[in-house]
Design a protein around this motif. Structure first.
Motif, PDB file in Angstrom:
ATOM      1  N   LYS A 254      70.852  19.669  36.156  1.00 29.38           N
ATOM      2  CA  LYS A 254      70.212  20.197  34.950  1.00 29.38           C
ATOM      3  C   LYS A 254      69.686  19.065  34.070  1.00 29.38           C
ATOM      4  CE  LYS A 254      72.653  21.687  31.539  1.00 29.38           C
ATOM      5  NZ  LYS A 254      73.595  22.439  30.672  1.00 29.38           N
ATOM      6  N   ILE A 255      68.752  19.435  33.186  1.00 29.84           N
ATOM      7  CA  ILE A 255      68.279  18.513  32.141  1.00 29.84           C
ATOM      8  C   ILE A 255      69.242  18.640  30.977  1.00 29.84           C
ATOM      9  CG2 ILE A 255      66.384  17.933  30.592  1.00 29.84           C
ATOM     10  CD1 ILE A 255      64.487  19.282  32.558  1.00 29.84           C
ATOM     11  N   SER A 256      69.942  17.571  30.642  1.00 32.97           N
ATOM     12  CA  SER A 256      70.969  17.624  29.606  1.00 32.97           C
ATOM     13  C   SER A 256      70.458  17.210  28.232  1.00 32.97           C
ATOM     14  CB  SER A 256      72.157  16.742  30.009  1.00 32.97           C
ATOM     15  OG  SER A 256      72.779  17.273  31.155  1.00 32.97           O
ATOM     16  N   THR A 276      66.378   3.509  18.352  1.00 33.49           N
ATOM     17  CA  THR A 276      67.628   3.242  19.080  1.00 33.49           C
ATOM     18  C   THR A 276      68.436   4.538  19.118  1.00 33.49           C
ATOM     19  OG1 THR A 276      67.698   0.932  18.377  1.00 33.49           O
ATOM     20  CG2 THR A 276      69.766   1.912  19.153  1.00 33.49           C
ATOM     21  N   PHE A 277      68.893   4.891  20.333  1.00 32.79           N
ATOM     22  CA  PHE A 277      69.709   6.118  20.447  1.00 32.79           C
ATOM     23  C   PHE A 277      70.686   5.964  21.632  1.00 32.79           C
ATOM     24  CE2 PHE A 277      65.953   6.866  23.041  1.00 32.79           C
ATOM     25  CZ  PHE A 277      66.465   7.417  24.215  1.00 32.79           C
ATOM     26  N   PRO A 278      71.806   6.659  21.559  1.00 32.83           N
ATOM     27  CA  PRO A 278      72.780   6.560  22.666  1.00 32.83           C
ATOM     28  C   PRO A 278      72.492   7.617  23.746  1.00 32.83           C
ATOM     29  CG  PRO A 278      73.746   7.824  20.893  1.00 32.83           C
ATOM     30  CD  PRO A 278      72.373   7.419  20.427  1.00 32.83           C
ATOM     31  N   ILE A 279      72.877   7.297  24.959  1.00 36.46           N
ATOM     32  CA  ILE A 279      72.902   8.302  26.045  1.00 36.46           C
ATOM     33  C   ILE A 279      74.318   8.843  26.101  1.00 36.46           C
ATOM     34  CG2 ILE A 279      72.684   8.709  28.512  1.00 36.46           C
ATOM     35  CD1 ILE A 279      70.557   6.567  28.640  1.00 36.46           C
ATOM     36  N   VAL A 280      74.464  10.068  25.648  1.00 34.98           N
ATOM     37  CA  VAL A 280      75.794  10.678  25.529  1.00 34.98           C
ATOM     38  C   VAL A 280      75.829  11.960  26.352  1.00 34.98           C
ATOM     39  CG1 VAL A 280      77.474  11.711  23.968  1.00 34.98           C
ATOM     40  CG2 VAL A 280      76.180   9.699  23.252  1.00 34.98           C
ATOM     41  N   ILE A 281      76.909  12.126  27.119  1.00 41.78           N
ATOM     42  CA  ILE A 281      77.141  13.363  27.870  1.00 41.78           C
ATOM     43  C   ILE A 281      78.420  13.977  27.310  1.00 41.78           C
ATOM     44  CG2 ILE A 281      77.546  14.389  30.148  1.00 41.78           C
ATOM     45  CD1 ILE A 281      76.097  11.968  31.348  1.00 41.78           C
ATOM     46  N   PRO A 282      78.312  15.051  26.528  1.00 41.16           N
ATOM     47  CA  PRO A 282      79.492  15.592  25.829  1.00 41.16           C
ATOM     48  C   PRO A 282      80.634  15.987  26.773  1.00 41.16           C
ATOM     49  CG  PRO A 282      77.466  16.539  24.957  1.00 41.16           C
ATOM     50  CD  PRO A 282      77.082  15.779  26.178  1.00 41.16           C
ATOM     51  N   ASP A 283      80.307  16.600  27.865  1.00 39.86           N
ATOM     52  CA  ASP A 283      81.343  17.080  28.793  1.00 39.86           C
ATOM     53  C   ASP A 283      81.207  16.344  30.118  1.00 39.86           C
ATOM     54  OD1 ASP A 283      83.260  18.416  30.194  1.00 39.86           O
ATOM     55  OD2 ASP A 283      82.155  20.314  30.354  1.00 39.86           O
ATOM     56  N   VAL A 284      82.184  15.492  30.425  1.00 44.07           N
ATOM     57  CA  VAL A 284      82.103  14.698  31.660  1.00 44.07           C
ATOM     58  C   VAL A 284      82.983  15.286  32.769  1.00 44.07           C
ATOM     59  CG1 VAL A 284      81.517  12.564  30.469  1.00 44.07           C
ATOM     60  CG2 VAL A 284      83.931  13.176  30.815  1.00 44.07           C
ATOM     61  N   TYR A 386      48.118   0.485  17.634  1.00 49.95           N
ATOM     62  CA  TYR A 386      48.227   1.701  18.432  1.00 49.95           C
ATOM     63  C   TYR A 386      49.638   2.314  18.352  1.00 49.95           C
ATOM     64  CZ  TYR A 386      43.836   0.190  20.513  1.00 49.95           C
ATOM     65  OH  TYR A 386      42.535  -0.211  20.698  1.00 49.95           O
ATOM     66  N   ASN A 387      49.641   3.667  18.333  1.00 47.17           N
ATOM     67  CA  ASN A 387      50.910   4.396  18.471  1.00 47.17           C
ATOM     68  C   ASN A 387      51.381   4.367  19.928  1.00 47.17           C
ATOM     69  OD1 ASN A 387      50.964   5.150  15.770  1.00 47.17           O
ATOM     70  ND2 ASN A 387      49.784   7.027  16.149  1.00 47.17           N
ATOM     71  N   SER A 388      52.650   4.585  20.103  1.00 49.98           N
ATOM     72  CA  SER A 388      53.209   4.727  21.459  1.00 49.98           C
ATOM     73  C   SER A 388      54.017   6.026  21.529  1.00 49.98           C
ATOM     74  CB  SER A 388      54.112   3.528  21.806  1.00 49.98           C
ATOM     75  OG  SER A 388      53.362   2.347  21.905  1.00 49.98           O
ATOM     76  N   GLU A 389      53.633   6.897  22.479  1.00 47.11           N
ATOM     77  CA  GLU A 389      54.359   8.167  22.661  1.00 47.11           C
ATOM     78  C   GLU A 389      55.542   7.945  23.614  1.00 47.11           C
ATOM     79  OE1 GLU A 389      53.705  12.755  24.295  1.00 47.11           O
ATOM     80  OE2 GLU A 389      52.013  11.347  24.199  1.00 47.11           O
ATOM     81  N   ILE A 390      56.723   8.242  23.148  1.00 43.04           N
ATOM     82  CA  ILE A 390      57.944   8.038  23.934  1.00 43.04           C
ATOM     83  C   ILE A 390      58.472   9.415  24.376  1.00 43.04           C
ATOM     84  CG2 ILE A 390      60.284   7.109  23.982  1.00 43.04           C
ATOM     85  CD1 ILE A 390      58.053   5.007  23.638  1.00 43.04           C
ATOM     86  N   ASN A 391      58.740   9.553  25.693  1.00 43.23           N
ATOM     87  CA  ASN A 391      59.331  10.794  26.247  1.00 43.23           C
ATOM     88  C   ASN A 391      60.570  10.419  27.055  1.00 43.23           C
ATOM     89  OD1 ASN A 391      57.518  13.350  25.822  1.00 43.23           O
ATOM     90  ND2 ASN A 391      56.111  11.622  26.168  1.00 43.23           N
ATOM     91  N   TYR A 392      61.661  11.111  26.744  1.00 37.39           N
ATOM     92  CA  TYR A 392      62.976  10.792  27.340  1.00 37.39           C
ATOM     93  C   TYR A 392      63.560  12.044  27.984  1.00 37.39           C
ATOM     94  CZ  TYR A 392      68.118  10.311  27.120  1.00 37.39           C
ATOM     95  OH  TYR A 392      69.462  10.327  27.381  1.00 37.39           O
ATOM     96  N   ARG A 393      64.084  11.867  29.188  1.00 35.56           N
ATOM     97  CA  ARG A 393      64.741  12.950  29.902  1.00 35.56           C
ATOM     98  C   ARG A 393      66.091  12.434  30.437  1.00 35.56           C
ATOM     99  NH1 ARG A 393      61.087  15.217  27.999  1.00 35.56           N
ATOM    100  NH2 ARG A 393      59.652  16.769  28.873  1.00 35.56           N
ATOM    101  N   LEU A 394      67.174  13.216  30.183  1.00 35.78           N
ATOM    102  CA  LEU A 394      68.509  12.904  30.724  1.00 35.78           C
ATOM    103  C   LEU A 394      68.890  14.010  31.702  1.00 35.78           C
ATOM    104  CD1 LEU A 394      71.230  11.325  30.748  1.00 35.78           C
ATOM    105  CD2 LEU A 394      71.949  12.795  28.842  1.00 35.78           C
ATOM    106  N   PHE A 395      69.332  13.617  32.921  1.00 36.42           N
ATOM    107  CA  PHE A 395      69.681  14.571  33.978  1.00 36.42           C
ATOM    108  C   PHE A 395      71.146  14.372  34.378  1.00 36.42           C
ATOM    109  CE2 PHE A 395      65.369  12.929  34.478  1.00 36.42           C
ATOM    110  CZ  PHE A 395      64.621  14.073  34.242  1.00 36.42           C
TER     111      PHE A 395
END
Length: 422
Positions: A254-256, A276-284, A386-395
């Motif tokens: 799934k996409i988390s 700056t942001f953390p990669i967090v998975i609430p339920d491991v 120039y702007n920069s578009e940032i897209n993030y996906r966690l799986f």
């Protein structure tokens, strides 16, 4: 005519003795006839004979037969194995020329086997003193499958503590604390080639010193295989439906987490040019692995979206990496030189083989304590205009267990006795 009384008493005594000897001879013949009387289709079926056969089977066999009859609300074997039931079996045997019964129903062979004119073989005719000194006297004989063993035991003027007949390790007949002048007789069948052992023991304080010993008389005979019927021991495989609960393991992908932000140029001091942001998975719990993809401009995100068919491109990547498969797709790599991307991994998980600075997959180790925070992501737009578009996906990939009730055919071996009429 006068009779000489001196001659009368000896003559009468002689007549009485002759008569007594004749009676004893007849009794001995009758005893032998009883012990070897052929049982089978010619034998009258009555409840007395049936009850006698039932009394000779072991307690384990009785319990097994009764447990099967509980569904018919039958609590006594005599209520089921009666003359009417056995007569129906005999009629079926006559009609079909063969009949199959359960192995533990071998007592029915007393009424289903034809032994008319059967020959007998004497295995032992023992006239021995009862044992002393705490020892057990044993006598062994070879017997064959299908043999019908007959025995008769007479204790004589003194009793004996224990007499037992064994087939291999199995006790078939046992008598305890027999009193003097006691006679026991009976029979049993041999279900496989084996060693028949007769054990005599007479434990007791006085008896161990040889006091109160008795002279035992023991007869053991067996029948020669009959000609009227043939007995075969067979194993049948039957299949029965059995339900059981099966536990299956599935992997859920799934996409988390997702993020979509725009980083402003450095000259625009009113907006943020870094993130700056953390990669967090609430339920491991049950976590098998996790992965991410980060696009640094609009073109990269459009390329990522073009890979999407029915399944998210990042999920395809994670699934293939988890199962060590060759990649079927190639995730877009970061190509924006104006954006710096730093990912600080804070987990002890193992990175898979295929990765880039903007995407990766990590397998979790079940033996390592898993934390919720996996990494920290730092992004900075160094462009001045120039702007920069940032897209993030966690799986994430997780293992889940499902229980379901299934019904399957299971093979069961049933041991049976096949009786055939020749």
């Amino acid at each position: 005519m006068k009779i000489n009384t001196a001659l009368l008493f000896p003559l009468l005594f002689l007549l009485v003795c002759c008569k007594a000897n004749d009676t004893i001879s007849k009794l001995e013949k009758k005893a032998d006839a009883d012990i070897l009387s052929p049982s089978g289709l010619k034998k009258e079926v009555n409840q007395t004979h049936i009850n006698q056969s039932l009394s000779e089977i072991s307690d384990v066999t009785k319990d097994s037969l009764l447990s099967e009859l509980k569904v018919k609300n039958i609590t006594k074997l005599e209520d089921y194995y009666n003359a009417s039931y056995i007569d129906s079996l005999r009629k079926l045997l006559y009609k079909e020329k063969q009949l199959k019964i359960k192995k533990r129903e071998d007592f029915l062979l007393n009424f289903l086997t034809e032994e008319e004119g059967v020959d007998t073989l004497t295995l032992a005719y023992l006239n021995v003193p009862s044992p002393s000194n705490g020892v057990t006297n044993s006598y062994s004989y070879d017997v064959l499958e299908g043999d019908h063993i007959f025995y008769e035991v007479n204790t004589g003027k003194r009793g004996i503590n224990n007499i037992s007949f064994l087939l291999g390790e199995e006790v078939r007949v046992k008598f305890s604390k027999l009193k003097k002048n006691t006679t026991k007789s009976g029979s049993f069948r041999v279900l496989s080639d084996n060693k028949l052992t007769l054990n005599l023991s007479n434990n007791g304080i006085l008896k161990n010193f040889g006091l109160f010993r008795s002279q035992l008389t023991i007869k053991i005979k067996k029948t020669v295989p009959n000609k009227g019927t043939k007995i075969e021991f067979v194993n049948d495989t039957v299949y029965v439906n059995k339900s059981r609960v099966e536990t299956t393991k599935d992997t859920i992908y799934k996409i988390s987490d997702t993020k979509s932000v725009v980083l402003s140029p450095t000259l625009d001091i009113t907006q943020n040019s870094s993130l700056t942001f953390p990669i967090v998975i609430p339920d491991v719990k049950n976590l098998l692995g996790w992965g991410y993809w980060i696009g640094t401009n609009t073109k990269e995100f459009e390329s990522y979206q073009s890979l999407k068919d029915s399944v998210e491109a990042g999920i395809i990547f994670v699934r293939e990496e988890l199962n060590n498969l060759e990649p079927s797709i190639k995730l877009p790599e970061a190509s924006n030189n104006e954006v710096s991307l730093l990912i600080l991994n804070q987990s002890l998980d193992a990175r898979s083989f295929h990765y880039n600075k903007n995407f990766a997959f990590y397998k979790t180790d079940s033996l390592i304590l898993k934390g919720n925070k996996k990494a920290t992501v730092k992004l900075t737009n160094h462009s001045t205009i120039y702007n920069s578009e940032i897209n993030y996906r966690l799986f994430t990939a997780r293992e889940i267990k499902r229980e379901r009730k299934v019904v399957k055919l299971n093979p069961i071996i049933k041991k049976s006795i096949l009786v055939k009429l020749n």
